[in-house]
Design an enzyme around this catalytic site. Structure first.
Site, PDB file in Angstrom:
ATOM      1  N   GLU A 127      32.572  41.090   4.848  1.00  0.00           N
ATOM      2  CA  GLU A 127      33.587  41.938   4.224  1.00  0.00           C
ATOM      3  C   GLU A 127      34.306  42.863   5.209  1.00  0.00           C
ATOM      4  O   GLU A 127      34.157  44.094   5.133  1.00  0.00           O
ATOM      5  CB  GLU A 127      32.965  42.786   3.103  1.00  0.00           C
ATOM      6  CG  GLU A 127      32.396  41.966   1.964  1.00  0.00           C
ATOM      7  CD  GLU A 127      31.997  42.835   0.778  1.00  0.00           C
ATOM      8  OE1 GLU A 127      31.989  44.068   0.912  1.00  0.00           O
ATOM      9  OE2 GLU A 127      31.696  42.275  -0.283  1.00  0.00           O
ATOM     10  N   HIS A 134      26.561  42.985   9.160  1.00  0.00           N
ATOM     11  CA  HIS A 134      26.736  43.510   7.796  1.00  0.00           C
ATOM     12  C   HIS A 134      26.740  45.039   7.895  1.00  0.00           C
ATOM     13  O   HIS A 134      25.823  45.707   7.430  1.00  0.00           O
ATOM     14  CB  HIS A 134      25.616  42.984   6.891  1.00  0.00           C
ATOM     15  CG  HIS A 134      25.914  43.045   5.424  1.00  0.00           C
ATOM     16  ND1 HIS A 134      25.887  41.942   4.599  1.00  0.00           N
ATOM     17  CD2 HIS A 134      26.232  44.079   4.616  1.00  0.00           C
ATOM     18  CE1 HIS A 134      26.177  42.295   3.358  1.00  0.00           C
ATOM     19  NE2 HIS A 134      26.388  43.600   3.336  1.00  0.00           N
ATOM     20  N   ARG A 176      20.344  34.351   2.152  1.00  0.00           N
ATOM     21  CA  ARG A 176      21.277  34.921   3.128  1.00  0.00           C
ATOM     22  C   ARG A 176      20.808  36.323   3.497  1.00  0.00           C
ATOM     23  O   ARG A 176      20.628  37.166   2.616  1.00  0.00           O
ATOM     24  CB  ARG A 176      22.686  34.963   2.514  1.00  0.00           C
ATOM     25  CG  ARG A 176      23.702  35.674   3.373  1.00  0.00           C
ATOM     26  CD  ARG A 176      25.099  35.642   2.760  1.00  0.00           C
ATOM     27  NE  ARG A 176      25.953  36.551   3.509  1.00  0.00           N
ATOM     28  CZ  ARG A 176      26.640  37.555   2.964  1.00  0.00           C
ATOM     29  NH1 ARG A 176      26.584  37.786   1.667  1.00  0.00           N
ATOM     30  NH2 ARG A 176      27.373  38.334   3.729  1.00  0.00           N
ATOM     31  N   GLU A 185      28.499  36.154  -2.564  1.00  0.00           N
ATOM     32  CA  GLU A 185      27.975  37.282  -3.345  1.00  0.00           C
ATOM     33  C   GLU A 185      28.740  37.471  -4.631  1.00  0.00           C
ATOM     34  O   GLU A 185      29.966  37.453  -4.642  1.00  0.00           O
ATOM     35  CB  GLU A 185      28.156  38.617  -2.597  1.00  0.00           C
ATOM     36  CG  GLU A 185      27.169  38.915  -1.533  1.00  0.00           C
ATOM     37  CD  GLU A 185      27.417  40.286  -0.906  1.00  0.00           C
ATOM     38  OE1 GLU A 185      27.809  41.219  -1.629  1.00  0.00           O
ATOM     39  OE2 GLU A 185      27.220  40.386   0.317  1.00  0.00           O
ATOM     40  N   HIS A 210      21.274  60.000   8.073  1.00  0.00           N
ATOM     41  CA  HIS A 210      20.446  61.130   8.525  1.00  0.00           C
ATOM     42  C   HIS A 210      21.248  62.427   8.541  1.00  0.00           C
ATOM     43  O   HIS A 210      20.739  63.484   8.197  1.00  0.00           O
ATOM     44  CB  HIS A 210      19.887  60.855   9.933  1.00  0.00           C
ATOM     45  CG  HIS A 210      18.829  59.793   9.917  1.00  0.00           C
ATOM     46  ND1 HIS A 210      18.544  59.003  11.002  1.00  0.00           N
ATOM     47  CD2 HIS A 210      17.992  59.371   8.942  1.00  0.00           C
ATOM     48  CE1 HIS A 210      17.573  58.160  10.699  1.00  0.00           C
ATOM     49  NE2 HIS A 210      17.232  58.358   9.453  1.00  0.00           N
ATOM     50  N   ASP A 240      15.749  54.320   5.918  1.00  0.00           N
ATOM     51  CA  ASP A 240      14.639  54.389   6.885  1.00  0.00           C
ATOM     52  C   ASP A 240      13.507  53.422   6.530  1.00  0.00           C
ATOM     53  O   ASP A 240      12.895  52.821   7.411  1.00  0.00           O
ATOM     54  CB  ASP A 240      14.068  55.815   6.943  1.00  0.00           C
ATOM     55  CG  ASP A 240      15.009  56.766   7.676  1.00  0.00           C
ATOM     56  OD1 ASP A 240      16.118  56.331   8.063  1.00  0.00           O
ATOM     57  OD2 ASP A 240      14.625  57.943   7.858  1.00  0.00           O
ATOM     58  N   ASN A 279      32.980  37.027  -1.387  1.00  0.00           N
ATOM     59  CA  ASN A 279      32.238  37.925  -2.274  1.00  0.00           C
ATOM     60  C   ASN A 279      33.236  38.398  -3.311  1.00  0.00           C
ATOM     61  O   ASN A 279      34.377  38.717  -2.970  1.00  0.00           O
ATOM     62  CB  ASN A 279      31.742  39.167  -1.528  1.00  0.00           C
ATOM     63  CG  ASN A 279      30.674  38.847  -0.491  1.00  0.00           C
ATOM     64  OD1 ASN A 279      30.202  37.718  -0.401  1.00  0.00           O
ATOM     65  ND2 ASN A 279      30.298  39.848   0.286  1.00  0.00           N
ATOM     66  N   TYR A 325      33.396  40.856  -6.980  1.00  0.00           N
ATOM     67  CA  TYR A 325      32.733  41.619  -8.040  1.00  0.00           C
ATOM     68  C   TYR A 325      33.691  42.097  -9.117  1.00  0.00           C
ATOM     69  O   TYR A 325      33.279  42.379 -10.229  1.00  0.00           O
ATOM     70  CB  TYR A 325      32.067  42.865  -7.443  1.00  0.00           C
ATOM     71  CG  TYR A 325      30.890  42.579  -6.551  1.00  0.00           C
ATOM     72  CD1 TYR A 325      31.076  42.164  -5.240  1.00  0.00           C
ATOM     73  CD2 TYR A 325      29.592  42.717  -7.015  1.00  0.00           C
ATOM     74  CE1 TYR A 325      30.002  41.902  -4.408  1.00  0.00           C
ATOM     75  CE2 TYR A 325      28.499  42.468  -6.195  1.00  0.00           C
ATOM     76  CZ  TYR A 325      28.708  42.049  -4.902  1.00  0.00           C
ATOM     77  OH  TYR A 325      27.641  41.789  -4.084  1.00  0.00           O
TER      78      TYR A 325
HETATM   79  C1  NOJ Z   1      29.047  43.734  -1.190  1.00  0.00           C
HETATM   80  C2  NOJ Z   1      28.280  44.091   0.040  1.00  0.00           C
HETATM   81  O1  NOJ Z   1      28.287  43.015   0.918  1.00  0.00           O
HETATM   82  C3  NOJ Z   1      26.843  44.524  -0.250  1.00  0.00           C
HETATM   83  O2  NOJ Z   1      26.317  45.091   0.904  1.00  0.00           O
HETATM   84  C4  NOJ Z   1      26.824  45.503  -1.417  1.00  0.00           C
HETATM   85  O3  NOJ Z   1      25.543  45.990  -1.654  1.00  0.00           O
HETATM   86  C5  NOJ Z   1      27.378  44.798  -2.638  1.00  0.00           C
HETATM   87  N1  NOJ Z   1      28.763  44.501  -2.366  1.00  0.00           N
HETATM   88  C6  NOJ Z   1      27.292  45.601  -3.939  1.00  0.00           C
HETATM   89  O4  NOJ Z   1      28.057  46.736  -3.841  1.00  0.00           O
END
Ligand code: NOJ
Length: 532
Positions: free
Chosen positions: A184, A139, A94, A397, A57, A69, A324, A326
């Site tokens: 995380e 989270h 999840r 993830e 915000h 929102d 997680n 990536y």
């Molecule tokens: C990990 C996070 O837990 C999640 O909230 C996020 O959207 C993803 N990475 C992708 O960036």
């Protein structure tokens, strides 16, 4: 006789193909989301304000196109979420609980009955459809009131968090069997205070990330122990925290030690105190940060030591390892002329390292997340070397962000399937105990600082539509087929845009049966030909 031999051999060859690419029985497939990213209803009923409500915000100029929102409006459309999760055939879903939806002030002085009922309905709705709820307690959406008191840098937060955890367990532990305490912590600590990637985005790189690091670990441990002593004997669930891992590969072989140090800085700092036999900070890293702190003129290490009691409180507080992942990085020593070293994106001044990505790694919408699927297998092997070969691992993830709304999202299918390929190798070749896999994410949602620009969903969401229509992408068809067959097919399932997922599951099953039959016949004829 010859024919019989050929049939037997042919069958072995064909089923061999299937078994190589088949996930072990009991392997679970899921998908994930989080409260602030999907729910909306930011002030519905008596919900309190979170750090993300406040930050988005106050900074509409910084957060890309919007705030949470309304987001996917899952607060009102949760039945629709269950419908698509069921359509996909998910074994588990999840999601996270918003602390301020249940405890508006952050403290147990007031409990929202509406908030409590919301998650109760969601859990029951999932269970009715045979989908296991996997629940994250936290989270990233801290009650703003607690942030005003110092948030994760205040040691008292470990008690505030355990009060919250106890209340949530008391509401839902009868139905929820898999819990993640904190998602995380590296993004909560290094992410908020170092990278400025998560709210409250306070730039204080010196002390805050390490204080927060210690407090998230203690908070997690206290919550795990509450479950262990008060709930486990009744409900037999499992609890862990989710770590975000970035695989660190030496730029060239001589930098192996540096890469190891980087791994301890990224994974070890949040995992060693819990998962290692001896507990406490990773010893080598502890030494390096203490020396660097002294050089800076500090009289004690910036990485706050654990007391003996704290070390014992944290050590062993897990039932599985949740990860997680990536992206990966190449590690080399810093050189003059290297840009700013922001941990854990471009490097670390403490370790005097620079992190770069291989230009061949595929980059999606989020430039700091180039994909290196092989890194996933290597990271898993590292975890097992560090914390035990039999460590049960749940991949909570991974996923691919794109900038467009393309429903034929081949790149996402490739990303998921390339990572699953490495997971299969970890299981079959390396002997890893991987218990499940979850795609980030069920549907497009609010991607933090990136707002609604990047889309990670198996389902497209139309954010202009008040009903937030969810439409399956090709990756949803691919994933539902995979779940149904439990086999990672080399030839991927492509399907038409508006086809119903259930329809495509049927047709793709029959087409894979047909392909299997053709392969069998082909093998038999080939062998007959050779034998005769
Ligand atoms: C990990 C996070 O837990 C999640 O909230 C996020 O959207 C993803 N990475 C992708 O960036």
């Amino acid at each position: 006789m010859l024919f019989l031999r050929a049939v037997v051999l042919g069958t072995i060859v064909v089923s061999g193909y299937g078994s190589d690419r088949r996930f072990p029985s009991g392997f679970k497939f899921g998908s994930a989301s989080s409260a602030y990213q999907v729910e909306g209803g930011w002030n519905a009923s008596d919900k309190g304000e979170s750090v993300w409500d406040r930050y988005a915000h106050d900074h509409p100029d910084i957060v890309v196109n919007g705030n949470g929102d309304v987001a996917c409006d899952s607060y009102h459309l949760w039945k629709e979420d269950i419908r698509i999760a069921h359509e996909l055939g998910l074994h588990f879903y999840r999601f996270s609980i918003s602390w301020t939806r249940i405890m508006p002030t952050g403290f147990p002085t007031a409990i929202s009955e509406t908030g409590k009922q919301y998650y109760s309905n969601l859990i029951d709705g999932l269970l009715e459809k045979g989908i296991e709820p996997v629940v994250t307690l936290y989270h990233w959406d801290l009650p703003q009131k607690l942030q005003d008191l110092g948030g994760w840098t205040n040691p008292l937060i470990t008690d505030w968090f355990s009060d919250y955890a106890r209340i949530i367990f008391s509401f839902y532990a009868d139905r929820v069997k898999t819990w993640i305490t904190i998602n995380e912590p590296i993004l909560i600590c290094d992410g908020a205070y170092n990278m400025e990637f998560t709210a409250p985005r306070i730039k204080e790189m010196e002390m805050a990330p390490f204080l927060c690091n210690k407090h998230t670990l203690i908070a997690h441990a206290k919550a795990w122990r509450i479950y262990d002593t008060e709930y486990r004997h009744k409900y037999h669930g499992k609890v862990s925290l989710t770590n975000n891992l970035v695989w660190m590969e030496p730029f060239t072989p001589e930098y192996e030690d540096l890469a190891e140090l980087a791994l301890q800085h990224c994974a070890g700092r949040y995992a060693h105190p819990i998962f290692s036999k001896e507990g406490g900070w990773p010893p080598l890293l502890e030494k390096v940060i203490a020396e660097y702190s002294r050089k800076q003129g500090h009289v004690r290490s910036r990485l706050p030591p654990f007391t003996k009691a704290e070390k014992e409180l944290i050590r062993g507080t897990y039932d599985f390892f949740a990860m997680n992942m990536y992206t990966s990085r190449l590690v080399r020593p810093s050189e003059p002329g290297d840009g700013p070293r922001i941990w854990f994106v471009t490097g670390s001044p403490e370790l005097n390292i620079t992190l770069v990505a291989d230009p061949r790694w595929k980059v999606g919408a989020v430039s700091i997340m180039p994909a290196y699927p092989v890194g996933m297998r290597r990271q898993i092997a590292w975890l097992r070397r560090e914390y035990g070969q039999h460590l049960p691992i749940l991949i909570t993830e991974t996923g691919y962000g794109s900038l467009d709304r393309n429903l034929d999202d081949e790149e996402r299918i490739d990303f998921i399937s390339d990572h699953l390929e490495q997971i299969l190798l970890s299981i079959k070749e390396d002997g890893a105990n991987i218990i499940g896999f979850s795609v980030w994410t069920l549907m497009d949602n609010f991607e933090w600082m990136d707002g609604y620009r990047s889309r990670f969903g198996l389902y497209d969401v139309d954010f202009k539509d008040p009903m937030r229509k969810r439409t399956p992408r090709a990756s949803a068809h691919f994933y539902s087929h995979l779940i149904k067959t439990q086999i990672l097919h080399k030839t991927r399932v492509r399907s038409h845009r508006h086809e119903d997922v259930r329809m495509s599951k049927r047709s793709s099953n029959s087409s894979s049966n047909f392909t299997g039959l053709m392969l069998l016949l082909y093998t038999i004829f080939l062998q007959l030909f050779i034998l005769l």
